[in-house]
Design an enzyme around this catalytic site. Structure first.
Site, PDB file in Angstrom:
ATOM      1  N   LYS A  22      40.200  46.204  41.700  1.00 33.71           N
ATOM      2  CA  LYS A  22      39.296  45.266  42.489  1.00 33.71           C
ATOM      3  C   LYS A  22      39.850  43.786  42.277  1.00 33.71           C
ATOM      4  O   LYS A  22      39.816  43.072  43.292  1.00 33.71           O
ATOM      5  CB  LYS A  22      37.917  45.260  41.915  1.00 33.71           C
ATOM      6  CG  LYS A  22      36.792  44.124  42.353  1.00 33.71           C
ATOM      7  CD  LYS A  22      35.539  44.162  41.862  1.00 33.71           C
ATOM      8  CE  LYS A  22      35.414  43.656  40.481  1.00 33.71           C
ATOM      9  NZ  LYS A  22      35.373  42.059  40.657  1.00 33.71           N
ATOM     10  N   ASN A  23      40.394  43.392  41.047  1.00 37.32           N
ATOM     11  CA  ASN A  23      40.570  42.020  40.721  1.00 37.32           C
ATOM     12  C   ASN A  23      41.978  41.770  41.552  1.00 37.32           C
ATOM     13  O   ASN A  23      42.199  40.482  41.330  1.00 37.32           O
ATOM     14  CB  ASN A  23      40.205  41.645  39.360  1.00 37.32           C
ATOM     15  CG  ASN A  23      38.757  41.647  39.149  1.00 37.32           C
ATOM     16  OD1 ASN A  23      37.930  41.440  39.936  1.00 37.32           O
ATOM     17  ND2 ASN A  23      38.350  41.463  37.934  1.00 37.32           N
ATOM     18  N   ARG A  93      31.664  35.514  44.329  1.00 35.87           N
ATOM     19  CA  ARG A  93      32.120  34.180  44.049  1.00 35.87           C
ATOM     20  C   ARG A  93      33.757  34.177  44.218  1.00 35.87           C
ATOM     21  O   ARG A  93      34.519  33.134  44.277  1.00 35.87           O
ATOM     22  CB  ARG A  93      31.700  33.600  42.647  1.00 35.87           C
ATOM     23  CG  ARG A  93      32.169  34.553  41.547  1.00 35.87           C
ATOM     24  CD  ARG A  93      31.786  34.112  40.221  1.00 35.87           C
ATOM     25  NE  ARG A  93      33.004  32.976  39.923  1.00 35.87           N
ATOM     26  CZ  ARG A  93      32.934  31.713  40.108  1.00 35.87           C
ATOM     27  NH1 ARG A  93      31.752  31.229  40.502  1.00 35.87           N
ATOM     28  NH2 ARG A  93      33.804  30.855  39.833  1.00 35.87           N
ATOM     29  N   CYS A 117      26.422  32.364  38.306  1.00 33.58           N
ATOM     30  CA  CYS A 117      25.949  33.909  38.261  1.00 33.58           C
ATOM     31  C   CYS A 117      25.382  34.309  37.086  1.00 33.58           C
ATOM     32  O   CYS A 117      25.193  33.572  35.958  1.00 33.58           O
ATOM     33  CB  CYS A 117      27.227  34.645  38.639  1.00 33.58           C
ATOM     34  SG  CYS A 117      28.218  35.097  37.502  1.00 33.58           S
ATOM     35  N   ARG A 122      29.996  29.291  35.817  1.00 34.63           N
ATOM     36  CA  ARG A 122      31.376  29.639  36.606  1.00 34.63           C
ATOM     37  C   ARG A 122      31.832  28.275  37.614  1.00 34.63           C
ATOM     38  O   ARG A 122      31.659  28.649  38.944  1.00 34.63           O
ATOM     39  CB  ARG A 122      31.219  30.769  37.507  1.00 34.63           C
ATOM     40  CG  ARG A 122      30.531  31.945  37.151  1.00 34.63           C
ATOM     41  CD  ARG A 122      31.449  32.742  36.072  1.00 34.63           C
ATOM     42  NE  ARG A 122      32.443  33.431  36.769  1.00 34.63           N
ATOM     43  CZ  ARG A 122      32.571  34.396  37.236  1.00 34.63           C
ATOM     44  NH1 ARG A 122      31.389  35.266  37.334  1.00 34.63           N
ATOM     45  NH2 ARG A 122      33.656  34.951  37.909  1.00 34.63           N
ATOM     46  N   VAL A 327      34.785  33.856  26.453  1.00 36.50           N
ATOM     47  CA  VAL A 327      35.267  33.342  28.034  1.00 36.50           C
ATOM     48  C   VAL A 327      34.079  33.139  28.862  1.00 36.50           C
ATOM     49  O   VAL A 327      34.204  31.929  29.598  1.00 36.50           O
ATOM     50  CB  VAL A 327      36.203  34.737  28.842  1.00 36.50           C
ATOM     51  CG1 VAL A 327      36.351  34.238  30.015  1.00 36.50           C
ATOM     52  CG2 VAL A 327      37.198  34.967  27.836  1.00 36.50           C
ATOM     53  N   ARG A 397      29.736  47.557  43.355  1.00 35.64           N
ATOM     54  CA  ARG A 397      30.699  46.273  43.681  1.00 35.64           C
ATOM     55  C   ARG A 397      32.087  46.380  43.247  1.00 35.64           C
ATOM     56  O   ARG A 397      32.861  46.106  43.745  1.00 35.64           O
ATOM     57  CB  ARG A 397      30.331  44.997  42.953  1.00 35.64           C
ATOM     58  CG  ARG A 397      28.832  44.249  43.725  1.00 35.64           C
ATOM     59  CD  ARG A 397      28.305  42.957  43.123  1.00 35.64           C
ATOM     60  NE  ARG A 397      29.594  42.075  43.328  1.00 35.64           N
ATOM     61  CZ  ARG A 397      29.599  40.915  42.847  1.00 35.64           C
ATOM     62  NH1 ARG A 397      28.567  40.299  42.302  1.00 35.64           N
ATOM     63  NH2 ARG A 397      30.675  40.266  42.775  1.00 35.64           N
TER      64      ARG A 397
HETATM   65  C1  EPZ Z   1      38.169  36.623  37.180  1.00 37.40           C
HETATM   66  O1  EPZ Z   1      37.147  35.783  37.103  1.00 37.40           O
HETATM   67  C2  EPZ Z   1      37.764  38.011  37.271  1.00 37.40           C
HETATM   68  N1  EPZ Z   1      37.267  38.038  38.750  1.00 37.40           N
HETATM   69  C3  EPZ Z   1      36.683  38.245  36.486  1.00 37.40           C
HETATM   70  O2  EPZ Z   1      36.070  39.682  36.405  1.00 37.40           O
HETATM   71  C4  EPZ Z   1      37.265  38.026  34.876  1.00 37.40           C
HETATM   72  O3  EPZ Z   1      35.923  38.252  34.073  1.00 37.40           O
HETATM   73  C5  EPZ Z   1      37.764  36.675  34.754  1.00 37.40           C
HETATM   74  O4  EPZ Z   1      38.578  36.400  35.839  1.00 37.40           O
HETATM   75  C6  EPZ Z   1      38.078  36.427  33.610  1.00 37.40           C
HETATM   76  O5  EPZ Z   1      39.338  37.313  33.155  1.00 37.40           O
HETATM   77  C7  EPZ Z   1      38.236  38.386  39.727  1.00 37.40           C
HETATM   78  O6  EPZ Z   1      39.361  38.427  39.375  1.00 37.40           O
HETATM   79  C8  EPZ Z   1      37.600  38.471  40.873  1.00 37.40           C
HETATM   80  P1  EPZ Z   1      38.428  32.477  35.255  1.00 37.40           P
HETATM   81  P2  EPZ Z   1      37.260  34.205  37.365  1.00 37.40           P
HETATM   82  O7  EPZ Z   1      38.367  31.352  36.397  1.00 37.40           O
HETATM   83  O8  EPZ Z   1      38.622  33.869  38.079  1.00 37.40           O
HETATM   84  C9  EPZ Z   1      35.927  28.795  33.292  1.00 37.40           C
HETATM   85  C10 EPZ Z   1      34.605  41.169  36.999  1.00 37.40           C
HETATM   86  O9  EPZ Z   1      33.550  41.904  36.429  1.00 37.40           O
HETATM   87  N2  EPZ Z   1      36.274  27.885  34.590  1.00 37.40           N
HETATM   88  O10 EPZ Z   1      39.448  32.975  34.738  1.00 37.40           O
HETATM   89  O11 EPZ Z   1      36.138  33.411  38.129  1.00 37.40           O
HETATM   90  C11 EPZ Z   1      34.953  29.754  33.682  1.00 37.40           C
HETATM   91  O12 EPZ Z   1      33.522  29.391  33.797  1.00 37.40           O
HETATM   92  C12 EPZ Z   1      34.851  39.640  37.058  1.00 37.40           C
HETATM   93  O13 EPZ Z   1      35.365  41.933  37.582  1.00 37.40           O
HETATM   94  C13 EPZ Z   1      36.126  26.663  34.596  1.00 37.40           C
HETATM   95  O14 EPZ Z   1      35.719  26.119  33.660  1.00 37.40           O
HETATM   96  O15 EPZ Z   1      37.591  33.765  35.835  1.00 37.40           O
HETATM   97  C14 EPZ Z   1      35.228  30.866  32.727  1.00 37.40           C
HETATM   98  O16 EPZ Z   1      34.418  30.276  31.689  1.00 37.40           O
HETATM   99  C15 EPZ Z   1      33.826  39.111  36.413  1.00 37.40           C
HETATM  100  N3  EPZ Z   1      36.539  25.904  35.785  1.00 37.40           N
HETATM  101  C16 EPZ Z   1      36.486  30.933  32.352  1.00 37.40           C
HETATM  102  O17 EPZ Z   1      37.271  29.694  32.810  1.00 37.40           O
HETATM  103  C17 EPZ Z   1      37.219  26.409  36.888  1.00 37.40           C
HETATM  104  O18 EPZ Z   1      37.532  25.858  37.909  1.00 37.40           O
HETATM  105  C18 EPZ Z   1      37.108  32.048  32.882  1.00 37.40           C
HETATM  106  O19 EPZ Z   1      37.014  31.948  34.398  1.00 37.40           O
HETATM  107  C19 EPZ Z   1      37.409  27.931  36.723  1.00 37.40           C
HETATM  108  C20 EPZ Z   1      36.793  28.664  35.544  1.00 37.40           C
END
Ligand code: EPZ
Length: 422
Positions: A22-23, A93, A117, A122, A327, A397
């Site tokens: 998915k990701n 998102r 969410c 996020r 995370v 999803r």
């Molecule tokens: C991706 O989300 C995945 N989703 C998530 O999987 C996964 O949990 C996450 O990466 C971490 O591995 C997809 O790939 C579609 P991040 P993403 O940006 O990109 C902070 C699932 O269940 N952050 O790496 O949104 C954020 O708040 C989903 O399949 C900022 O602070 O994750 C978080 O604490 C859930 N500012 C951390 O970084 C930003 O601009 C990691 O978020 C962006 C992120």
């Protein structure tokens, strides 16, 4: 809303075939915006989030056609709109990674800010600062990020945290920028690598994907390509946990073993027997599970997307486990539902203390987010008697044909469809 009815206590035995990731799929779908030529994707999972992403792309003018069960053709011959509407972005998102491609292809974008969410605030500040560094003028007005840029210009960008989505947005924007973009402290997830492979097939010049430093030499235009989506490592870990929690023995024929090192190590530490088999994995749990200490980390650390599944598994270990979620700030929503099934879990901030119990008991539980739902299904597979999991749309999803795959290896699980208006 559909429900899953599970009668637990049956060890899983047989072979599971994973669906496409998915990701990896979601950003790769958005990459289709970067070219006017058709792209052909294979091993695309049939998921709720994929449907949402295709609906979003359709509003932008991207045409798609399913050529087979998992084969998809997309073509962004013309961009008809530059707006990613709130009702789609708020349901998924990951839509936010359309920002970079839209800016690169059409020089403007209006993308709803996704908001928080269930698992956390996020924020998207790293995405916004990234495209701003590439020369975009971007501001938040009325809940939408409005961005414009003549041609983007390459830049060196340091990510405060190795955000997967921000890395993907910047990589796609930089692919068509003038000059070189360097992303420092980039996310190393396999899904980022799969996106880079797709972009490279389209003619992008990307170096270092999978490391902390990714370099992108911008090109004038990208062309069509064919790409096969990698297998889903999170589904793999979820199914490994299913085999373990039921005391079964399961083969996962297309497990991406090299992407599962942290997961394999932790499951082995918990007493699960894991061996390589014909390019996949064989997973068995015969004895009592052992407690472990677990910390979620960006890749290659233990994935946060498997934390809920591990909590369900450790709820039955002989002893006390400690789980530290580093995370996301609110990713223990599954804990109180697991406690309703007899688990003994104490949550203190970002740490959960899981005291193993001899048995879980079936109950009515409610899914709150995608991976938490999977934790509840796993607990149901092990619990005595019946478990009813409501709000199954969370599962749909991110897991393709979940109850069919589990039933095929011996689980007693069925979906109660609710055809009334949702
Ligand atoms: C991706 O989300 C995945 N989703 C998530 O999987 C996964 O949990 C996450 O990466 C971490 O591995 C997809 O790939 C579609 P991040 P993403 O940006 O990109 C902070 C699932 O269940 N952050 O790496 O949104 C954020 O708040 C989903 O399949 C900022 O602070 O994750 C978080 O604490 C859930 N500012 C951390 O970084 C930003 O601009 C990691 O978020 C962006 C992120």
């Amino acid at each position: 809303m559909d429900e899953l009815i599970i009668h637990g206590g049956r060890p899983l035995r047989g072979t599971i075939v994973l669906s496409g990731s998915k990701n990896a799929t979601l950003p790769i779908l958005m990459a289709s915006v970067l070219t006017a030529e058709p792209v052909m994707l294979s091993n695309v999972p049939r998921l709720g989030d994929v449907r949402t992403a295709l609906a979003l792309l359709g509003t932008l003018g991207v045409e798609h056609e399913w050529l087979g069960e998992h084969e998809l053709r997309l073509c962004a011959a013309r961009i008809l709109s530059h707006e990613a509407p709130y009702d789609l972005v708020k349901t998924m998102r990951a839509s936010f990674v359309v920002l970079g491609p839209l800016l690169a292809r059409a020089r403007k974008a209006r993308v709803a800010t996704p908001g928080g969410c269930a698992i956390g605030a996020r924020p998207v500040n790293l995405h916004v600062s990234g495209v701003r560094a590439l020369g975009a003028r971007i501001q938040l007005r009325h809940g939408y990020f409005e961005a414009r840029a003549e041609r983007l210009t390459g830049a060196r960008i340091w990510l405060d945290s190795p955000s997967v989505g921000a890395t993907e947005n910047i990589m796609m924007a930089g692919a068509l920028a003038r000059g070189r973009t360097v992303i420092e402290n980039a996310a190393r997830e396999p899904e980022v690598c799969d996106l880079a492979a797709m972009l490279t097939a389209m003619g992008a010049q990307i170096y270092g994907a999978g490391t902390h430093v990714i370099e992108i030499e911008g090109v004038e235009r990208l062309h069509g390509a064919q790409h096969r989506i990698i297998a889903d490592r999170i589904e793999a870990g979820s199914m490994m946990a299913a085999a373990a929690i039921t005391g079964g023995e399961v083969s996962i024929s297309n497990a991406p073993v090299e992407q599962l090192e942290a997961v394999i190590a932790k499951l082995k530490e918990a007493g699960v027997e894991i061996s390589s088999e014909n390019g996949g994995l064989r997973v068995a749990a015969r004895g009592q599970l052992r407690p472990v200490e677990l910390r979620t980390l960006p890749y290659p650390g233990f994935p946060t997307d498997l934390q809920a599944q591990m909590m369900a598994l450790l709820a039955r270990a002989r002893g006390t486990s400690v789980i530290n979620e580093t995370v996301f700030e609110n990713r223990f929503m599954h804990a109180p539902e697991l406690c309703r099934m007899g688990a003994d879990i104490l949550v203190k901030g970002a740490t959960a203390i899981v005291r193993g119990v001899a048995q879980l008991s079936g109950a009515q539980v409610m899914a709150t987010d995608l991976r938490a739902s999977m934790g509840l299904v796993l607990a149901g597979l092990a619990a005595e008697n019946e478990t009813q999991v409501s709000r199954v749309y969370h599962l749909d999803r991110g897991y393709e044909a979940l109850e069919r795959k589990l039933a095929a290896v011996g689980a007693q699980i069925e979906r109660l469809k609710d055809d009334s208006a949702e």
